[in-house]
Design a protein around this motif. Structure first.
Motif, PDB file in Angstrom:
ATOM      1  N   LEU B  36     -11.065  10.132   0.316  1.00 43.47           N
ATOM      2  CA  LEU B  36     -10.456   9.771  -0.355  1.00 43.47           C
ATOM      3  C   LEU B  36      -9.941   7.878   0.629  1.00 43.47           C
ATOM      4  O   LEU B  36      -9.959   6.795   0.511  1.00 43.47           O
ATOM      5  CB  LEU B  36      -8.981  10.192  -0.634  1.00 43.47           C
ATOM      6  N   LEU B  40     -10.572   4.632  -0.793  1.00 44.05           N
ATOM      7  CA  LEU B  40      -9.762   3.016  -0.800  1.00 44.05           C
ATOM      8  C   LEU B  40     -11.344   2.347   0.205  1.00 44.05           C
ATOM      9  O   LEU B  40     -10.669   0.856   0.104  1.00 44.05           O
ATOM     10  CB  LEU B  40      -8.928   3.651  -0.212  1.00 44.05           C
ATOM     11  N   GLN B  86      -3.572  -0.730  -7.137  1.00 39.62           N
ATOM     12  CA  GLN B  86      -3.963   1.040  -7.353  1.00 39.62           C
ATOM     13  C   GLN B  86      -3.499   1.113  -5.956  1.00 39.62           C
ATOM     14  O   GLN B  86      -3.612   1.982  -5.487  1.00 39.62           O
ATOM     15  CB  GLN B  86      -5.443   0.210  -6.922  1.00 39.62           C
ATOM     16  N   TYR B  90      -1.854   4.735  -5.099  1.00 35.41           N
ATOM     17  CA  TYR B  90      -2.368   6.325  -4.298  1.00 35.41           C
ATOM     18  C   TYR B  90      -1.420   6.773  -3.180  1.00 35.41           C
ATOM     19  O   TYR B  90      -1.452   7.635  -3.318  1.00 35.41           O
ATOM     20  CB  TYR B  90      -3.667   5.162  -3.975  1.00 35.41           C
ATOM     21  N   ARG B  91      -0.729   5.555  -3.145  1.00 36.08           N
ATOM     22  CA  ARG B  91       0.311   5.593  -2.271  1.00 36.08           C
ATOM     23  C   ARG B  91       1.662   6.645  -2.652  1.00 36.08           C
ATOM     24  O   ARG B  91       2.079   7.858  -1.759  1.00 36.08           O
ATOM     25  CB  ARG B  91       0.708   5.381  -1.028  1.00 36.08           C
ATOM     26  N   SER B  94       0.390  10.433  -3.392  1.00 41.14           N
ATOM     27  CA  SER B  94       0.174  11.589  -2.568  1.00 41.14           C
ATOM     28  C   SER B  94       1.315  11.664  -0.893  1.00 41.14           C
ATOM     29  O   SER B  94       1.057  12.129  -0.404  1.00 41.14           O
ATOM     30  CB  SER B  94      -0.433  11.353  -1.766  1.00 41.14           C
TER      31      SER B  94
END
Lengths: 165, 200
Positions: B36, B40, B86, B90-91, B94
């Motif tokens: 990941l 990123l 984006q 992602y944050r 998760s």
């Protein structure tokens, strides 16, 4: 770091088998179950700090496992029950024995239940205490008992009708 | 003919156990985290390079009209907007807080998240497309003074044609597929949520 690793190892050893059963019951195939179990424990590892003050580790691990399973269906390609059942049978064809056939039939029967029923019944089969199942599923214990009674009956009927075929 | 107790005995005597050791689990955790982070990292590098090139053009190239500078600023804004979105998604996905929620609440969260992604992929993309079109139009002012007339007309026709193809063919198809996929996910989530509903 070392104490975190020790705690994680203990959580893994105490819970991995039951989490695997939950994932297997939910997905109906061992590869996906292994993937989901690993995904669950990755999330457990990432959240170890939050667990430190919790008395019931297993409840939180189950909650993560259930949510991971729910989001698995969100992203997985839609598969019919028949396809699931074929997978289950394939997984047991390497060393077929009467017991393995019965277990394959049991997974096939679980796959015919609704998603929440699969989650609840796998915990019941693994003898998870009812208050813990209610906590994981986010429903009252009274409602859970009614559901469990119904699911047990449904699973037994499905299993026996599959056995007759 | 078996009763539930016999089924339970059968379950508890089953052989297939997880074929993943604790050490393999730790390896996967390390691998997962770095995958990941790597994704990123490379996305950030790509965005960074794009922004630096555009900033360098602002400083190093002597454009004759202010509209070109405005076009470059719009382009930089679009790239940054896309990247920030984006990153925030992602944050959000998760975010561990939701993982510990009750299944109904988690399903609700997934539904809201999917709807947000849908808006980003469709409505926000249209705004993004309009901004890029404005940037090209502003740059067209510079091209008008710099290029021979027929080359300018040719370039404009090509850009308009490309935008129309993107909007009416590629984007229509993409939005249609994306809507269908997300609708199916939301229907599934609704169905599962109904199963967890506790009337008490």
């Amino acid at each position: 770091m070392s104490s975190q690793r020790q705690l994680f190892q203990k959580l893994f050893e105490d819970n991995s088998k039951r989490v695997y059963h939950l994932c297997y019951g939910y997905t109906g195939d061992s590869d996906s179950a292994n993937d989901l179990m690993q995904e669950t424990f990755i999330k457990v590892w990432q959240n170890l700090d939050k667990f430190r003050n919790q008395s019931q580790f297993s409840t939180w691990i189950y909650r993560i496992a259930v949510n991971t399973c729910l989001s698995y269906l969100r992203t997985a390609k839609r598969r019919t029950t028949d396809e699931l059942n074929e997978n289950i049978i394939e997984n047991y064809t390497e060393e077929p024995s009467e017991k393995q056939e019965q277990i394959a039939l049991l997974y096939k029967s679980i796959a015919q239940l609704e998603e929440n029923e699969r989650i609840i019944i796998t915990m019941v089969l693994d003898e998870v205490p009812y208050p813990e199942i209610a906590d994981v599923a986010g429903i009252s214990e009274g409602n859970l008992r009614v559901k469990i009674h119904r699911i047990k009956h449904k699973l037994t009927e499905i299993y026996n009708s599959n056995e007759r075929v | 003919m078996k009763g539930f107790d016999e089924i339970q005995q059968l379950w508890q005597g089953q052989a297939p156990d997880p074929n993943v050791s604790f050490e393999a689990m730790l390896m996967r955790i390390k691998g997962n985290r770095s995958a990941l982070a790597r994704k990123l990292f490379w996305q950030s590098i790509a965005v960074g390079i794009g922004v630096v090139i555009l900033l360098w053009m602002c400083v190093a190239v002597d454009f004759s009209t202010w509209t070109t500078y405005l076009a470059l600023v719009i382009m930089i804004g679009c790239i940054c907007y896309y990247f920030v979105n984006q990153l925030s998604d992602y944050r959000a996905i998760s975010n561990s807080h939701h993982l510990l929620s009750k299944p109904q609440d988690y399903i609700n969260y997934l539904k809201v998240f999917q709807q947000r992604r849908n808006r980003f992929n469709t409505r926000s993309y249209t705004v993004y497309e309009i901004c890029i079109a404005i940037a090209f139009a502003l740059y067209g002012v510079e091209m008008y003074f710099a290029l021979p007339l027929w080359t300018f007309v040719g370039a404009i026709v090509f850009i308009i044609f490309w935008f129309l193809i993107c909007h009416f063919v590629f984007m229509k198809q993409y939005i249609h597929n994306e809507n269908a996929r997300i609708e199916e996910m939301i229907d599934n989530l609704e169905r599962i949520k109904g199963q967890f509903y506790d009337p008490n």
